[in-house]
Design a protein around this motif. Structure first.
Motif: not given
Ligand code: GAL
Length: 481
Positions: A298, A242-243, A266, A198, A367-368, A347, A407
């Motif tokens: 998440d 993250e988060r 990840y 990603a 994902g994003w 998530e 998101q």
């Molecule tokens: C999402 C997630 C983000 C980040 C992203 C990476 O699913 O909510 O916080 O991890 O994926 O692709």
């Protein structure tokens, strides 16, 4: 929500007469006194005057001095709430398909382009609708559009730089009566660690901004920084942070930060903890772990009214969420956990509570790329949780199916405006993650749910959660007084 603040009425029966005294603020009806005519007229007038004077004095003593003088409404009017709940439509048109050579078409016939493809395509003609440029930035130093939120526009801090607090959350610090916004500081280049990975930005740290009004944000700096050199450190820049979310622990007087810690692929799937003596840091990183022995991606934390805090995280490869209480000092989890929303693949959890019921907004797992939010409710934070449906209202179908191209990350209660919250979300820009935008919108709890529930006993148990789309909106005037 309707309210008629600053009004008082009383019904008295002196003898056979009825006296009605009504007082409202100057934005409604002027003060009226009705006295019945007839015998004992002068006595009635005298009684009226005494009561009116008494009530006026009562009202005056309850108003802060400056309000009484400036005659401005102290609390928001119901009109403002009606405005926030107005359904605002958006009309975006798909651009005409781009020309391709007949050979290219033959090689790979193209499936029809979707709005999500256009959203993710840097060269799309729709780009500036989703990611408007610097010219339209929200700038607290300009002040001409003060206090208006424009979801998706660049948002500048008081130094004039774009705010870097992605995947963030807000702590209201009671001591300083200040809001602190923590989030991923992503002001670095976006790249792919390998072909299938990603898009990412190396860890820089957790950004922190402070504000009294939730609109003017001062940069407090990076309160938890990446490790440049120690390659085995969780916070080494090649990993993932993250988060981040922060809670204050009254017993230890520490500010405790929880965050998602991962490796570049990840696969580590840990949760990390850091503490500080001050909301503006610096935070000291403690450790990371698999909570309750499970994978954790998440996540968020939530402090209940009784001071007990909880960790909520996506687990079992994002197929379900887990919820469990933190230890009294908030720096670890207790040995208690419940799986919730099993098999629902949710998530980005954001939790809040209203009138004793727990609510949560989540996203799907793409994902994003954006997808549809869901609202969930429960009588106990430990579950069972029920899924109520998509809370998004307005915009258009594709806006609602993509959470307005964003998101969830956090839901902020507004003390003094019960039932009203700010829904905070990220409009990720995977082509340039530092340029991801913030989508803040009003969220309200009220009204019946719009789909049958898992444990439906023939009547809706929960109130509907609604997130209203607005191109431009603001909180009611003097909402925080
Ligand atoms: C999402 C997630 C983000 C980040 C992203 C990476 O699913 O909510 O916080 O991890 O994926 O692709």
């Amino acid at each position: 929500m309707s309210a008629s603040y600053g009004s008082a009425s009383a019904r008295l029966m002196p003898g056979s007469e009825q006296i009605k005294v009504e007082m409202r603020n100057k934005y409604k009806k002027p003060t009226t006194l009705h006295c019945g005519a007839g015998s004992g007229y002068s006595l009635s007038v005298a009684a009226c005057s005494v009561i009116a004077l008494f009530l006026l004095l009562q009202l005056y003593s309850h108003l802060p001095q400056k309000d009484a003088l400036s005659l401005e409404p102290r609390l928001p009017t119901s009109n403002h709430f009606r405005e926030l709940e107005e359904v605002e439509e958006e009309n975006i048109q798909m651009p005409p398909p781009r020309k391709r050579s007949p050979r290219a078409v033959k090689r790979k016939p193209k499936r029809p382009t979707t709005f999500i493809d256009e959203f993710l395509d840097e060269t799309s003609q729709l780009r500036r609708i989703f990611f408007p440029d610097m010219k339209t930035a929200i700038d607290p130093n300009k002040g001409n559009d003060s206090f208006y939120y424009y979801p998706g526009r660049i948002w500048l801090d008081t130094d004039g730089n774009p705010i870097q607090a992605h995947g963030g959350g807000i702590l209201f610090d009671e001591k300083s009566r200040t809001y602190y916004w923590y989030g991923e500081y992503k002001d670095g280049p976006t790249y792919h660690a390998h072909k299938k990975a990603a898009a990412r930005v190396d860890i820089i740290g957790v950004g922190c901004y402070s504000s009294k009004d939730l609109w003017t944000w001062k940069n407090e700096g990076i309160v938890l920084a990446a490790e440049e050199n120690d390659e085995i450190h969780d916070l080494h820049k090649a990993n993932v942070l993250e988060r981040p979310k922060v809670l204050y622990n009254e017993k230890t007087r520490k500010y405790v930060m929880w965050m998602h810690i991962d490796n570049v692929n990840y696969t580590k799937a840990h949760v990390g903890v850091a503490i500080s003596d001050s909301p503006a840091g610096p935070f000291k990183y403690l450790y990371s772990k698999s909570p309750h022995g499970f994978d954790s991606r998440d996540m968020t934390i939530f402090k209940d009214d009784d001071g007990v805090a909880y960790l909520i995280y996506s687990s079992i490869d994002n197929s379900e969420l887990h919820v469990g209480p933190l230890t009294e000092d908030y720096i670890d989890v207790k040995n208690v956990v419940r799986p919730i929303l099993i098999g629902q693949h949710r998530e980005a959890p954001a939790l809040f509570k209203h009138q004793g019921t727990y609510y949560m907004i989540t996203s799907g797992c793409s994902g994003w790329a954006p997808n549809a939010a869901m609202a969930h409710a429960s009588e106990s934070i430990m579950g069972p949780w029920e899924t109520m449906g998509n809370p998004c209202i307005g915009g258009n179908k594709i806006f609602r199916e993509t959470t307005f191209f964003s998101q969830s990350t956090f839901v902020l209660p507004l003390p003094g405006l019960p039932g009203y919250f700010i829904f905070m979300a990220d409009r990720w820009n995977p082509a340039d993650l530092r340029d991801s935008r913030y989508v803040w919108l009003p969220l309200m709890v009220g009204g019946p749910v719009d789909r049958p529930l898992d444990y439906d006993f023939g009547f809706p148990l929960w109130s509907r959660v609604s997130i209203y789309w607005h191109k431009k909106w603001r909180l009611p005037y003097r909402w925080n007084e």
